[in-house]
Design a protein around this motif. Structure first.
Motif, short mmCIF file in Angstrom:
data_model
loop_
_atom_site.label_atom_id
_atom_site.label_comp_id
_atom_site.label_asym_id
_atom_site.label_seq_id
_atom_site.Cartn_x
_atom_site.Cartn_y
_atom_site.Cartn_z
N LEU A 58 0.83 -1.28 -0.61
CA LEU A 58 -0.14 -0.21 0.33
C LEU A 58 0.49 1.24 0.09
O LEU A 58 -0.15 2.50 0.05
N GLY A 59 2.02 0.89 -0.19
CA GLY A 59 2.98 2.24 -0.30
C GLY A 59 3.64 2.82 1.06
O GLY A 59 3.53 1.58 1.71
N GLY A 60 4.19 3.74 1.12
CA GLY A 60 4.72 4.04 2.27
C GLY A 60 7.01 3.81 2.17
O GLY A 60 7.39 2.84 1.37
N THR A 61 7.54 3.86 2.96
CA THR A 61 8.93 3.61 2.91
C THR A 61 9.22 2.03 2.72
O THR A 61 8.02 1.27 3.75
N THR A 62 9.08 1.69 1.80
CA THR A 62 9.36 -0.01 1.74
C THR A 62 10.67 -0.49 2.84
O THR A 62 11.36 -0.28 3.10
N PRO A 63 10.34 -1.94 3.18
CA PRO A 63 11.39 -2.68 4.09
C PRO A 63 12.65 -2.69 3.58
O PRO A 63 13.20 -2.68 2.43
N LEU A 64 13.46 -2.49 4.62
CA LEU A 64 14.93 -3.34 4.13
C LEU A 64 14.77 -4.62 2.75
O LEU A 64 14.18 -5.80 3.41
N GLY A 65 15.85 -5.00 1.96
CA GLY A 65 15.68 -5.83 1.62
C GLY A 65 14.28 -5.58 -0.09
O GLY A 65 14.88 -6.61 -0.97
N TYR A 66 13.72 -4.63 -0.10
CA TYR A 66 13.37 -4.40 -1.28
C TYR A 66 12.74 -3.19 -1.19
O TYR A 66 12.90 -2.11 -0.91
N THR A 67 12.12 -2.76 -3.53
CA THR A 67 11.83 -1.34 -3.61
C THR A 67 10.64 -1.94 -3.72
O THR A 67 9.56 -3.35 -4.09
N SER A 68 10.01 -1.10 -4.53
CA SER A 68 8.29 -1.01 -4.84
C SER A 68 8.41 -0.43 -6.63
O SER A 68 9.03 0.68 -7.07
N GLU A 69 7.47 -1.68 -6.98
CA GLU A 69 6.71 -0.85 -8.35
C GLU A 69 5.94 -0.14 -8.47
O GLU A 69 4.81 -1.64 -7.84
N LYS A 70 5.75 -0.17 -9.55
CA LYS A 70 3.82 0.75 -9.74
C LYS A 70 3.08 -0.62 -10.66
O LYS A 70 4.03 -0.88 -11.65
N MET A 71 1.74 -0.88 -10.18
CA MET A 71 1.02 -1.88 -11.34
C MET A 71 -0.44 -1.41 -11.63
O MET A 71 -0.56 -0.76 -10.36
N GLN A 72 -1.28 -1.50 -12.29
CA GLN A 72 -2.52 -1.73 -11.93
C GLN A 72 -2.82 -2.71 -12.62
O GLN A 72 -2.86 -3.30 -13.54
N GLU A 73 -4.37 -2.68 -11.52
CA GLU A 73 -4.67 -4.02 -11.63
C GLU A 73 -6.79 -3.43 -11.44
O GLU A 73 -6.70 -2.62 -11.05
N VAL A 74 -7.28 -4.71 -12.47
CA VAL A 74 -9.07 -3.83 -11.76
C VAL A 74 -9.49 -4.76 -9.84
O VAL A 74 -8.92 -5.96 -10.51
#
Length: 542
Positions: free
Chosen positions: A154-170
Motif C-alpha cells: 500500500l505504499g510508504g517506506t519499503t522494508p530492508l530488502g525490497y523496493t516497490s514497483e507500480k502496477m495497475q489492476e482491476v
C-alpha cells in the motif's frame, strides 16, 4: 453595523462553490437584509486548500484574533461546513460568539443564531456535518482494508530488502486502481537473513548490532544499524513465509488473518496492515491482535516456525509491560544521564560478568561503544560505584554551601516561570480556569435543554454524547490545573533554602539515605549535565 465574512474551500477549483462565489453570495445577503451597509462595513477572510476537520487555518485564526480587537455584529458564511465539520470546534466557536454577543448567519441553511430556533438547528446541523466527515473517513479506511486483503503493497517506506514497483489492476467495482508490488533487492535480503540467524544464535539485539558493526555492514543511509532498527526488522511479518506455522502463530495472537489455512503454501511472504495507530501522537505500535495479515505478492523469506521463534525470544527479552526500560535500573545513579565527551553519546550502566560478576559491581559504558565496539568509540569505561559515590559527595558539599544553593534555587525558579510564560495561552492557569467555567456552563445549558421535554430521541442522544465529551474535557482540565498548581516554588528565597538545606530535614544529611530514584530526581534538578572524558568526571550545575 460591521460584518465578518468567512469562506473556505479544501481544493482549489474555478467552478462550483469557489471562494469567490461564496463571498459574493454572502455580500448579496448582507445587502438584501441590511440595505444601508457599504463595502467598508465588511471584512473578508478566505482559506483555500484547507480542510474543515480542524480550525488550524491561517485566515480563520486571524479572524478569531480580529474578533477580539474589533467586535463585529455578524459573522456570515455561505454554508455551515465552511466553518467546521467537527462538533467540538463548532460548539466552541458558537460559545465564543455568544459570549461576545456576535450573531452567526449561515445563508445556505438559513440559520441565524440571533434567534433561539436558529441556534438549536445550528447545533443539530453540525452533528450531521461531523457524521458525514466520519462516514467518509470510514469508507476510505474500508477501501484500504480491501486493498490490504488482496496482498498488495500500500505504499510508504519499503522494508530492508525490497523496493516497490507500480502496477495497475482491476480491484474494486471494475475500476482500474493503482497499487504497488514489492521487488527483491538480493544484497539487502542477505543482510536480513544474517540478522535473523545472528539473533537466534545470540538472543541479543545489541549482540547483533555489534556483529554488524564489526563486519562493517551499514544501513541504506550508510550508518550503523540502530537497536530499534534491528528490532523492527525482526518483528516485520514481510519476511515471514505464508505457511501453516505462520497461520497458526497469527491465529493464536487473534490477528485478523485474511486467508485460509489451505492457502498457506509457503511460496509467498506476508503483508501486515494496521500495525500503528496513526490517530495518536508519534503513531505508536498496535498489539499484534489489531494487525491485519494478508498474503503478499513477494516471495517468503523466513519460514514461519523460525519467524515465530524470533518473536518468542524477543518477548522473553523485553521488560514486563509497564516495567522500567533496561537502562532505567534500580542500582545506578547516572545511567543515561552521564555523557561521553569524546562522541557525545549517553553512557549506560552494565554489570560485570565472569569472575568479577557481582550485583554491586558495574561500569558506565558509552552507548556507541556498546552498540559498535571500540571501533565506534574508544572512551575508557568508568567504575559505576566510584562515579556514583563521587557525585553524591559533591551534592552534599554543594548543598551545605548556602550561597550556591540559593543561587541555584533562584535560577530554577526563573526557569520555571519562563517555561510557564512560553506555554500556549490555552494552557496557562488563568485560561484553564476560564475553560473550566465554559465547560460547566455548556453542560448546564445542555442539561437544561434536556429537561424541557418534547425532544426527539436523536437529539437527546446527541446532547448526551456532547455532555459526555464535556465531562471528559472537564476532568482533563481539572487535572491540568492541579498539576500546574503543584509546580510552584516558594517566593521567599530563605524559605526555599530552608526546605532543601536547613532544619531537621537538611538536604546534605538526607542524600545518604535517599533511594537511587530520589537521588536521580535530585541530580536532574540541580545539575545541567555530567560528562566523562575518559579520565575526569565533570558536573555542570544549573
Amino acid at each position: 453595523m460591521h460584518f465578518f465574512i468567512y469562506g473556505r474551500k479544501s481544493v482549489y477549483t474555478g467552478k462550483g462553490e469557489s471562494i469567490e462565489n461564496q463571498l459574493e453570495m454572502c455580500k448579496q445577503y448582507i445587502q438584501n437584509k441590511f440595505s444601508d451597509q457599504s463595502e467598508q462595513d465588511i471584512t473578508v477572510y478566505e482559506d483555500e486548500g484547507f480542510s474543515a476537520k480542524n480550525t488550524d487555518r491561517p485566515q480563520f485564526q486571524q479572524m478569531l484574533r480580529d474578533m477580539k480587537r474589533q467586535k463585529p455584529d455578524y459573522l456570515v458564511c455561505y454554508r455551515l461546513d465552511r466553518i467546521s465539520r467537527n462538533v467540538s470546534d463548532f460548539s466552541a466557536l458558537i460559545e465564543e460568539l455568544n459570549d461576545r454577543n456576535i450573531s452567526f448567519v449561515c445563508i445556505k441553511e438559513e440559520f441565524d443564531t440571533s434567534k433561539p430556533m436558529g441556534k438549536a438547528m445550528m447545533y443539530i446541523a453540525s452533528v450531521f456535518a461531523q457524521l458525514e466527515r466520519e462516514t467518509i473517513a470510514e469508507r476510505v479506511r474500508d477501501n484500504m482494508l480491501m486493498l490490504a486483503r488482496t496482498g498488495r503493497w500500500l505504499g510508504g517506506t519499503t522494508p530492508l530488502g525490497y523496493t516497490s514497483e507500480k502496477m495497475q489492476e482491476v480491484v474494486i467495482d471494475g475500476r482500474m486502481k493503482t497499487s504497488w508490488q514489492l521487488r527483491e533487492q538480493p544484497e539487502e535480503l542477505r543482510i536480513v537473513d544474517l540478522i535473523f540467524e545472528k539473533y537466534l544464535e545470540l538472543h541479543s539485539i545489541s549482540g547483533v548490532s555489534k556483529y554488524l558493526a564489526g563486519q562493517g555492514i551499514r544501513s541504506r543511509k550508510g550508518k550503523s544499524y540502530s537497536l530499534e532498527g534491528i528490532k523492527q526488522i525482526l518483528q516485520n511479518p514481510v519476511y515471514c513465509a505464508a505457511d501453516q506455522d505462520a497461520f497458526d502463530y497469527f491465529t493464536a495472537c487473534h490477528s485478523d488473518v485474511s486467508f485460509e489455512a489451505g492457502e498457506c503454501t509457503g511460496k509467498y511472504g506476508l503483508l501486515s496492515y494496521n500495525k500503528r495507530d496513526y490517530k495518536k501522537k508519534h503513531a505508536p505500535r498496535q498489539p499484534v491482535s489489531q494487525w491485519i495479515i494478508a498474503i503478499g505478492k513477494h516471495r517468503g523469506r523466513i519460514p514461519g516456525r523460525k519467524w515465530a521463534a524470533v518473536q518468542n525470544a524477543l518477548k522473553e527479552n523485553m521488560p514486563a509491560e509497564g516495567g522500567p526500560a533496561p537502562v532505567k535500573n534500580d542500582y545506578s545513579l547516572l545511567s543515561g544521564m552521564i555523557r561521553c565527551s569524546q562522541c557525545g553519546s549517553r553512557m549506560f550502566a552494565k554489570r560485570r560478568t565472569g569472575r568479577e560478576a557481582n550485583r554491586r559491581v558495574y561500569d558506565y559504558i558509552c552507548g556507541s561503544k556498546i552498540q559498535g565496539g571500540r571501533k565506534a568509540c574508544s572512551c575508557q569505561n568508568i567504575s559505576g560505584r566510584q562515579a556514583d559515590d563521587a557525585v553524591c559527595r559533591f551534592l552534599r558539599e554543594y548543598a551545605s554551601e548556602d550561597g550556591g544553593l540559593c543561587r541555584m534555587l533562584e535560577r530554577l525558579k526563573d526557569r520555571l516561570q519562563k517555561q510557564l510564560q512560553r506555554q500556549p495561552q490555552g494552557n496557562r492557569p488563568g485560561s484553564i480556569a476560564a475553560q473550566i467555567d465554559r465547560c460547566r456552563a455548556e453542560m448546564n445549558q445542555l442539561m437544561n435543554s434536556l429537561a424541557e421535554g418534547q425532544l426527539c430521541s436523536a437529539f437527546i442522544r446527541q446532547v448526551n454524547g456532547r455532555i459526555g465529551e464535556l465531562d471528559q474535557k472537564l476532568s482533563r482540565l481539572l487535572q491540568e490545573r492541579q498539576r500546574q498548581e503543584a509546580v510552584r516554588l516558594p517566593d521567599d528565597r530563605e524559605e526555599a533554602s530552608g526546605i532543601l538545606s536547613g532544619g531537621h530535614y537538611a538536604l546534605k544529611d538526607q542524600i545518604a539515605v535517599l533511594s537511587v530514584r530520589d537521588k536521580r530526581q535530585l541530580l536532574r534538578l540541580m545539575a545541567e549535565k555530567v560528562l566523562w572524558d575518559g579520565e575526569r568526571l565533570h558536573i555542570y550545575m544549573r
